[in-house]
Enzyme design. Structure first.
Site, PDB file in Angstrom:
ATOM      1  N   SER A 235     -10.490  10.058  17.522  1.00  0.00           N
ATOM      2  CA  SER A 235      -9.712   8.916  17.015  1.00  0.00           C
ATOM      3  C   SER A 235      -9.431   7.972  18.041  1.00  0.00           C
ATOM      4  O   SER A 235     -10.330   7.482  18.578  1.00  0.00           O
ATOM      5  CB  SER A 235      -8.410   9.702  16.370  1.00  0.00           C
ATOM      6  OG  SER A 235      -7.725   8.623  15.790  1.00  0.00           O
ATOM      7  N   ASP A 338     -12.600   8.982   5.534  1.00  0.00           N
ATOM      8  CA  ASP A 338     -11.879   8.286   6.602  1.00  0.00           C
ATOM      9  C   ASP A 338     -11.974   6.897   6.164  1.00  0.00           C
ATOM     10  O   ASP A 338     -13.143   6.114   6.078  1.00  0.00           O
ATOM     11  CB  ASP A 338     -12.649   8.626   7.841  1.00  0.00           C
ATOM     12  CG  ASP A 338     -12.039   8.173   9.083  1.00  0.00           C
ATOM     13  OD1 ASP A 338     -10.862   7.762   8.922  1.00  0.00           O
ATOM     14  OD2 ASP A 338     -12.521   8.460  10.139  1.00  0.00           O
ATOM     15  N   HIS A 368     -10.285  12.169   8.012  1.00  0.00           N
ATOM     16  CA  HIS A 368     -10.030  11.772   9.450  1.00  0.00           C
ATOM     17  C   HIS A 368      -9.427  13.126  10.224  1.00  0.00           C
ATOM     18  O   HIS A 368      -8.509  13.666   9.988  1.00  0.00           O
ATOM     19  CB  HIS A 368      -9.189  10.605   9.728  1.00  0.00           C
ATOM     20  CG  HIS A 368      -8.991   9.906  11.056  1.00  0.00           C
ATOM     21  ND1 HIS A 368      -9.992   9.126  11.528  1.00  0.00           N
ATOM     22  CD2 HIS A 368      -8.057  10.176  11.991  1.00  0.00           C
ATOM     23  CE1 HIS A 368      -9.572   8.865  12.682  1.00  0.00           C
ATOM     24  NE2 HIS A 368      -8.375   9.384  12.940  1.00  0.00           N
TER      25      HIS A 368
END
Length: 406
Positions: A235, A338, A368
């Site tokens: 991320s 996502d 995600h």
């Protein structure tokens, strides 16, 4: 569609994260600045380090920089200590640590790992990150160094990015100090700097060999006899990893003997001013949605620099250096649900256009951070993703592994 468990956890996660982000936004500016920084929030569940080989991996925590909160957790797989050998070899003592006499010790590549959390939360010592790094260390057969970079808004951009590159420089220094120890110079050099300067596990088990490997320098030339390092970012950590990879290319031989040979970008925290299809369609999707992403970027970027096309946020803005053709091999992981997937896919496509080895792993029905969140780590998808990544990474690291005996 994601399972009912994922949907329920997403609701809880979004509520807690939005509450955190909003609270940080409303904090007076005078209370936000903290040059020393913090690397974890009070709500994080922290896993204690354990120097014994629990589940095949030993861990330890160190402070690489006494002038900031920057911290490291090292994950050493037990494959670094392998088969029995006759005990007729010299034992080298690194800062009070010496490999067990009479055993063969493998030199393993090092992987720098940057956790997620939108730059404002997460920790290299969290339960989820600890479990994930243990899995990666075993599957990839590498020493993982999880970086506890400084969080925003206490430390604004470029603090977290600079922390990442500082650790890469620190790793290069560690490699040189280890060589000094093997050459018998440790009494003269180690003592003058202090025993704490050399990290024993990396000195004894990190790959400081002169085996052939590939390196992309500023002219995109290939050099031999390198020391291997892989970057892995999750991320927001993927944004940091990509920055560190770019800085490594620019630094070239100044980072010797450590070279970045590959990077792994898992659901990168990319965004931009002109929305992509996924940013429109999935604006209110699971976990990190459009509102949360913008809040996180407002907290991370200095007020005068806030722009969704900031170089830290958008990997494809014009004029970004170095040229993409000089970037190391890059595998990108994306998830069907996502919000940020399309920009990561576009970046991967641009790398392939200039002949960089840049495969894309796209997971159906995934969200995600599906492979790294603590509540999802035991799902088949999370385990399959880690295995898929390890297969690709081994192309650049495992063929050059070898054993040393002491």
């Amino acid at each position: 569609m994601p399972s009912l468990m994922v949907k329920l956890y997403s609701v809880i996660f979004k509520y807690q994260q939005k509450h955190l982000l909003q609270g940080l936004i409303e904090t007076p500016e005078s209370n936000k600045s903290n040059p020393f920084g913090i690397t974890s929030r009070p709500h994080e569940s922290i896993a204690a380090s354990n120097p014994s080989f629990t589940d095949g991996v030993a861990t330890k925590d160190i402070r690489a920089n006494p002038y900031s909160s920057l911290s490291l957790r090292i994950f050493l797989p037990d494959t670094a200590v392998t088969s029995s050998l006759p005990s007729s070899y010299q034992i080298i003592n690194y800062g009070g640590y010496a490999p067990v006499e009479g055993r063969s010790h493998r030199k393993l590549p090092v992987m720098l790992q940057f956790h997620g959390g939108g730059f404002v939360s997460g920790s290299n010592e969290s339960v989820g990150n600890d479990t994930f790094c243990r899995r990666i260390a075993k599957l990839c057969d590498v020493i993982v160094v999880a970086v506890g970079y400084r969080l925003a808004p206490e430390t604004k951009y470029p603090g977290a990015f600079e922390d990442g590159f500082k650790v890469l420089n620190w790793l290069a220094k560690q490699s040189n100090l280890a060589v000094c120890g093997r050459l018998g110079a440790q009494n003269h050099i180690f003592d003058s700097f202090g025993a704490s300067m050399v990290e024993p596990w990396l000195a004894a088990h990190g790959d400081t060999s002169s085996m052939p490997a590939l390196y992309w320098d500023m002219g995109c030339g290939i050099v031999k006899s390198l020391k291997r390092c892989v970057l892995l970012g999750v991320s927001s950590g993927a944004n940091i990893a990509d920055y560190v990879a770019r800085k490594a290319v620019e630094a070239g031989k100044r980072l010797d003997p450590v070279k970045v040979v590959a990077q792994i970008l898992m659901f990168p925290f990319f965004i931009g001013r002109t929305p992509t299809h996924s940013e429109i369609k999935l604006a209110s999707t699971y976990f990190y949605d459009k509102t949360m992403c913008k809040l996180a970027w407002k907290l991370f970027l200095p007020k005068e620099e806030f722009n969704l096309d900031h170089p830290a946020a958008n990997p494809l803005i014009a004029g970004k250096q170095p040229p993409l053709k000089c970037m190391p091999p890059t595998i990108t992981v994306v998830a069907e649900h996502d919000f940020m997937r399309d920009r990561a896919i576009a970046y991967s496509e641009e790398l392939r256009k200039v002949n960089v080895d840049a495969p894309l792993l796209d997971y159906k029905d995934a969200v995600h951070e599906f492979a790294t969140l603590d509540v999802l780590l035991q799902t088949p998808q999370a385990q399959a993703c880690a295995e898929d990544v390890s297969i690709w990474v081994k192309k650049y690291i495992s063929l050059r592994g070898h054993e040393f005996s002491y």
